[in-house]
Design a protein around this motif. Structure first.
Motif, PDB file in Angstrom:
ATOM      1  N   VAL A  58       0.868  -1.180   0.000  1.00 52.68           N
ATOM      2  CA  VAL A  58       0.000   0.000   0.000  1.00 52.68           C
ATOM      3  C   VAL A  58       0.903   1.228   0.000  1.00 52.68           C
ATOM      4  CG1 VAL A  58      -1.883   1.196   1.151  1.00 52.68           C
ATOM      5  CG2 VAL A  58      -1.714  -1.296   1.309  1.00 52.68           C
ATOM      6  N   THR A  59       1.188   1.759  -1.166  1.00 50.04           N
ATOM      7  CA  THR A  59       2.101   2.888  -1.297  1.00 50.04           C
ATOM      8  C   THR A  59       1.329   4.190  -1.447  1.00 50.04           C
ATOM      9  OG1 THR A  59       2.214   2.732  -3.711  1.00 50.04           O
ATOM     10  CG2 THR A  59       3.758   1.384  -2.443  1.00 50.04           C
ATOM     11  N   GLU A  60       1.977   5.308  -1.134  1.00 55.33           N
ATOM     12  CA  GLU A  60       1.330   6.615  -1.268  1.00 55.33           C
ATOM     13  C   GLU A  60       0.958   6.904  -2.714  1.00 55.33           C
ATOM     14  OE1 GLU A  60       3.515   9.770   0.446  1.00 55.33           O
ATOM     15  OE2 GLU A  60       3.618   8.886   2.456  1.00 55.33           O
ATOM     16  N   ARG A  61       1.743   6.387  -3.640  1.00 57.98           N
ATOM     17  CA  ARG A  61       1.478   6.656  -5.053  1.00 57.98           C
ATOM     18  C   ARG A  61       0.196   5.968  -5.524  1.00 57.98           C
ATOM     19  NH1 ARG A  61       2.885   3.926  -9.782  1.00 57.98           N
ATOM     20  NH2 ARG A  61       4.024   2.371  -8.567  1.00 57.98           N
ATOM     21  N   ASP A  62      -0.105   4.812  -4.950  1.00 61.45           N
ATOM     22  CA  ASP A  62      -1.228   4.017  -5.430  1.00 61.45           C
ATOM     23  C   ASP A  62      -2.414   3.985  -4.473  1.00 61.45           C
ATOM     24  OD1 ASP A  62       0.202   3.293  -7.721  1.00 61.45           O
ATOM     25  OD2 ASP A  62       1.166   1.627  -6.684  1.00 61.45           O
ATOM     26  N   ALA A  63      -2.331   4.693  -3.343  1.00 59.40           N
ATOM     27  CA  ALA A  63      -3.393   4.647  -2.347  1.00 59.40           C
ATOM     28  C   ALA A  63      -3.932   6.043  -2.075  1.00 59.40           C
ATOM     29  CB  ALA A  63      -2.880   4.020  -1.051  1.00 59.40           C
ATOM     30  N   LEU A  64      -5.206   6.114  -1.705  1.00 55.63           N
ATOM     31  CA  LEU A  64      -5.851   7.379  -1.405  1.00 55.63           C
ATOM     32  C   LEU A  64      -6.683   7.210  -0.137  1.00 55.63           C
ATOM     33  CD1 LEU A  64      -6.540  10.300  -2.379  1.00 55.63           C
ATOM     34  CD2 LEU A  64      -8.562   9.296  -3.480  1.00 55.63           C
ATOM     35  N   ARG A  65      -6.457   8.075   0.823  1.00 51.21           N
ATOM     36  CA  ARG A  65      -7.168   7.993   2.090  1.00 51.21           C
ATOM     37  C   ARG A  65      -8.534   8.676   1.978  1.00 51.21           C
ATOM     38  NH1 ARG A  65      -5.638   7.137   7.414  1.00 51.21           N
ATOM     39  NH2 ARG A  65      -7.065   8.013   8.959  1.00 51.21           N
ATOM     40  N   CYS A  66      -9.563   7.995   2.468  1.00 52.30           N
ATOM     41  CA  CYS A  66     -10.912   8.555   2.533  1.00 52.30           C
ATOM     42  C   CYS A  66     -11.346   8.607   3.997  1.00 52.30           C
ATOM     43  CB  CYS A  66     -11.909   7.691   1.756  1.00 52.30           C
ATOM     44  SG  CYS A  66     -11.852   7.901  -0.028  1.00 52.30           S
ATOM     45  N   ASP A  67     -11.759   9.780   4.442  1.00 51.24           N
ATOM     46  CA  ASP A  67     -12.161   9.952   5.836  1.00 51.24           C
ATOM     47  C   ASP A  67     -13.644  10.240   5.989  1.00 51.24           C
ATOM     48  OD1 ASP A  67      -9.606   9.559   6.971  1.00 51.24           O
ATOM     49  OD2 ASP A  67      -9.029  11.586   6.397  1.00 51.24           O
ATOM     50  N   GLU A  68     -14.416  10.101   4.900  1.00 50.29           N
ATOM     51  CA  GLU A  68     -15.854  10.368   4.994  1.00 50.29           C
ATOM     52  C   GLU A  68     -16.609   9.428   4.063  1.00 50.29           C
ATOM     53  OE1 GLU A  68     -18.110  14.421   5.487  1.00 50.29           O
ATOM     54  OE2 GLU A  68     -17.814  14.061   3.327  1.00 50.29           O
ATOM     55  N   ILE A  69     -17.779   8.999   4.515  1.00 47.63           N
ATOM     56  CA  ILE A  69     -18.655   8.184   3.681  1.00 47.63           C
ATOM     57  C   ILE A  69     -20.038   8.836   3.664  1.00 47.63           C
ATOM     58  CG2 ILE A  69     -19.156   6.648   5.641  1.00 47.63           C
ATOM     59  CD1 ILE A  69     -19.647   4.421   3.578  1.00 47.63           C
ATOM     60  N   MET A  70     -20.582   9.019   2.474  1.00 45.74           N
ATOM     61  CA  MET A  70     -21.932   9.543   2.292  1.00 45.74           C
ATOM     62  C   MET A  70     -22.833   8.345   1.999  1.00 45.74           C
ATOM     63  SD  MET A  70     -23.926  12.226   2.186  1.00 45.74           S
ATOM     64  CE  MET A  70     -22.842  13.642   1.902  1.00 45.74           C
ATOM     65  N   GLN A  71     -23.895   8.213   2.779  1.00 44.72           N
ATOM     66  CA  GLN A  71     -24.706   7.004   2.694  1.00 44.72           C
ATOM     67  C   GLN A  71     -26.186   7.365   2.600  1.00 44.72           C
ATOM     68  OE1 GLN A  71     -23.604   3.743   5.305  1.00 44.72           O
ATOM     69  NE2 GLN A  71     -25.747   3.429   5.854  1.00 44.72           N
ATOM     70  N   ARG A  72     -26.860   6.741   1.671  1.00 46.38           N
ATOM     71  CA  ARG A  72     -28.320   6.815   1.570  1.00 46.38           C
ATOM     72  C   ARG A  72     -28.822   5.386   1.438  1.00 46.38           C
ATOM     73  NH1 ARG A  72     -32.365   7.250  -2.378  1.00 46.38           N
ATOM     74  NH2 ARG A  72     -34.183   8.435  -1.642  1.00 46.38           N
ATOM     75  N   TRP A  73     -29.094   4.790   2.584  1.00 47.15           N
ATOM     76  CA  TRP A  73     -29.370   3.358   2.607  1.00 47.15           C
ATOM     77  C   TRP A  73     -30.850   3.059   2.792  1.00 47.15           C
ATOM     78  CZ3 TRP A  73     -26.951  -0.182   0.421  1.00 47.15           C
ATOM     79  CH2 TRP A  73     -27.082  -1.531   0.766  1.00 47.15           C
ATOM     80  N   GLY A  74     -31.572   3.942   3.467  1.00 47.68           N
ATOM     81  CA  GLY A  74     -33.008   3.770   3.602  1.00 47.68           C
ATOM     82  C   GLY A  74     -33.742   4.669   2.624  1.00 47.68           C
ATOM     83  N   ASP A  75     -34.943   5.091   3.017  1.00 47.93           N
ATOM     84  CA  ASP A  75     -35.731   5.956   2.150  1.00 47.93           C
ATOM     85  C   ASP A  75     -35.570   7.443   2.489  1.00 47.93           C
ATOM     86  OD1 ASP A  75     -36.833   3.800   0.749  1.00 47.93           O
ATOM     87  OD2 ASP A  75     -38.361   3.497   2.306  1.00 47.93           O
ATOM     88  N   GLY A  76     -34.768   7.755   3.485  1.00 49.98           N
ATOM     89  CA  GLY A  76     -34.626   9.140   3.910  1.00 49.98           C
ATOM     90  C   GLY A  76     -33.522   9.871   3.169  1.00 49.98           C
ATOM     91  N   ASP A  77     -33.073  10.950   3.779  1.00 50.47           N
ATOM     92  CA  ASP A  77     -32.015  11.760   3.180  1.00 50.47           C
ATOM     93  C   ASP A  77     -30.654  11.098   3.371  1.00 50.47           C
ATOM     94  OD1 ASP A  77     -33.900  13.663   2.485  1.00 50.47           O
ATOM     95  OD2 ASP A  77     -33.660  14.751   4.388  1.00 50.47           O
ATOM     96  N   ALA A  78     -29.711  11.531   2.562  1.00 48.97           N
ATOM     97  CA  ALA A  78     -28.346  11.034   2.680  1.00 48.97           C
ATOM     98  C   ALA A  78     -27.693  11.602   3.934  1.00 48.97           C
ATOM     99  CB  ALA A  78     -27.538  11.407   1.445  1.00 48.97           C
ATOM    100  N   THR A  79     -26.840  10.811   4.538  1.00 53.70           N
ATOM    101  CA  THR A  79     -26.117  11.252   5.729  1.00 53.70           C
ATOM    102  C   THR A  79     -24.628  11.008   5.528  1.00 53.70           C
ATOM    103  OG1 THR A  79     -26.407   9.080   6.777  1.00 53.70           O
ATOM    104  CG2 THR A  79     -28.056  10.759   7.264  1.00 53.70           C
ATOM    105  N   ALA A  80     -23.836  11.914   6.081  1.00 51.78           N
ATOM    106  CA  ALA A  80     -22.382  11.783   6.015  1.00 51.78           C
ATOM    107  C   ALA A  80     -21.873  11.407   7.404  1.00 51.78           C
ATOM    108  CB  ALA A  80     -21.735  13.076   5.549  1.00 51.78           C
TER     109      ALA A  80
END
Length: 475
Positions: A58-80
């Motif tokens: 897992v090198t810096e050149r080939d990897a990207l860090r994600c610190d947030e997920i946006m989810q809309r799993w039910g019938d409501g609004d999306a949540t982060a």
């Protein structure tokens, strides 16, 4: 020792077996140019790769860090919500794992195609096609890590296909962000990669995508994205890959292990992609499989090793099927066949209460607690050890908080006051571990509140292990 398949499970198992002293050959069909497939690696997976010596994949050149997920799993609004994952391209990540195995002394044949395999009294006779011609490989033991598409497994849940492609010119948010959304008859996942592209996958029923032409497959893929609230912006970007379909069904091996062969990784238990545990599951399967193979080939208790792996496979598959069904049930009461098929699983066992803030003053052993003779991994081999069974545990458990449960419980045979128990354990473990272990036993109802005098022995009774299920402990 021959390992077929150079994904995470195969590469890690090959390196482990070489470390144990076996001459190991890794046979991988795909060449250095793999198709781009995005994979999210949680912190627990990164930690495990570091422990195994594969963190340089897992090198810096080939990897990207994600610190947030946006989810809309039910019938409501999306949540982060915050998360902590690293996005990698499996087209680069997998070959990097193979390179690390090769540096450890594994003989890598890549690209190489297995043309034939015959079991012999000495093990296996393999016929392998390489760029230099056909090569014969003789192996005492075979580790099969060819992935979920190989023969020898059965469906664990609904048949699922993933429609996959990459985009450019699409930005989810100002910072790298994963997205997941439930649609009427599919669910979608997307995340950026380090090269600036965006991977988006649409998971559907296999029956809905079978027989589609490339053009029809792309049209279906685009239509689902346009109808999704979190992915509709993809139409403003450029599709840079043909939309390809890959099997994403949960599967379990029909016969996970024999005295001369073991199946690992997705060929043993293929997880639902919703779990985001594919690489971690593959790594742990590789650890288990290499320990089982080492036990068999080194003259250890091969019956215990085979029993351990069969039961562990069954336990993992059952638990994963139930957990996945619970995730899908959270999407709400959707009436489409896609969702109905994925919620149809056995109900999950009752959950464990959160840890208590205060411990009771006195405890006693539950009459439902018993010790059974059970196979567990110790180091690089499988041995039989006493394990604790209880309805709240789900499977026999030999260790908790890094401590052998049989010894810890035996040491409190005549102790019922919590301070006395903690004092007894003082010579066996640090105080913080003793407190954590006691809390674990109480939360799982192995130790219960005792308001009166002791009424019986405080050590669990032994019983026949025939009805038990497997557990294991990582190195």
């Amino acid at each position: 020792m021959a390992v077929i398949g150079g994904g995470p499970a195969g590469a890690i198992a090959a390196r482990q077996l070489r470390r144990m002293g076996f001459r190991t050959c890794l046979i991988e069909a795909r060449g250095p140019l793999h198709p781009v497939v995005g994979e999210a690696l949680p912190v627990t997976t990164l930690r495990l790769l570091h422990q195994l010596g594969f963190d340089s994949a897992v090198t810096e050149r080939d990897a990207l860090r994600c610190d947030e997920i946006m989810q809309r799993w039910g019938d409501g609004d999306a949540t982060a919500r915050p998360t902590s994952v690293v996005m990698v391209d499996r087209g680069r990540f997998d070959p990097a794992l193979i390179d690390i195995a090769a540096e450890a002394g594994v003989n890598v044949m890549c690209p190489a195609r297995l043309r034939r395999r015959d079991e012999t009294p000495e093990g296996w006779d393999l016929e392998v096609e390489t760029g230099a011609g056909v090569v014969r490989v003789a192996a005492r033991f075979l580790v099969d890590a060819r992935g979920r598409r190989a023969a020898g497994s059965r469906l664990l849940g609904a048949a699922t296909v993933a429609l996959c492609a990459r985009w450019r010119g699409v930005a989810f948010a100002a910072q790298p962000q994963m997205r997941i959304e439930a649609a009427a008859d599919a669910w979608l996942w997307g995340a950026p990669l380090a090269d600036g592209s965006l991977v988006v996958q649409v998971f559907q029923r296999t029956a809905d995508c079978t027989g589609l032409s490339p053009a029809s497959r792309e049209a279906r893929y685009r239509a689902i994205l346009r109808g999704a609230k979190l992915f509709s912006g993809c139409d403003a970007g450029v599709l840079i890959d043909p939309v390809h379909a890959r099997d994403a069904s949960c599967r379990v091996a029909i016969e996970p292990v024999t005295p001369t062969m073991i199946r690992i990784g997705d060929l043993c238990v293929a997880m639902d992609p919703l779990s985001s545990q594919g690489v971690q599951s593959a790594a742990r399967s590789a650890l288990q499989g290499s320990a089982v193979a080492n036990t068999i080939l080194s003259g250890g208790d091969h019956e215990a090793a085979i029993e351990f792996y069969r039961r562990a496979t069954h336990a993992i598959a059952t638990r994963h099927r139930e957990t996945s069904a619970a995730f899908y049930a959270e999407a709400g009461s959707r009436a489409s066949p896609f969702w109905r098929e994925r919620v149809a699983a056995h109900p999950i066992s009752p959950g464990i209460e959160p840890g208590r803030r205060t411990l009771p003053s006195r405890v006693r052993l539950s009459p439902d607690a018993h010790l059974v003779d059970h196979p567990v991994i110790e180091g690089d081999v499988v041995r039989r050890r006493p394990a604790l069974t209880h309805p709240r545990l789900g499977e026999p458990t030999a260790f908790a908080e890094g401590i052998a449960l049989s010894g810890a419980i035996a040491s409190i045979e005549h102790a019922h006051r919590v301070p006395d128990i903690l004092a007894q354990w003082g010579s066996m473990m640090p105080a913080v571990t003793a407190r954590a272990l006691l809390d674990w036993l109480i939360r799982h109802d192995v130790l219960v509140d005792d308001d009166g005098p002791p009424t019986g022995p405080a050590t669990p009774t032994a019983r026949r292990p025939s009805a038990s299920r497997a557990s294991w402990r990582p190195d």
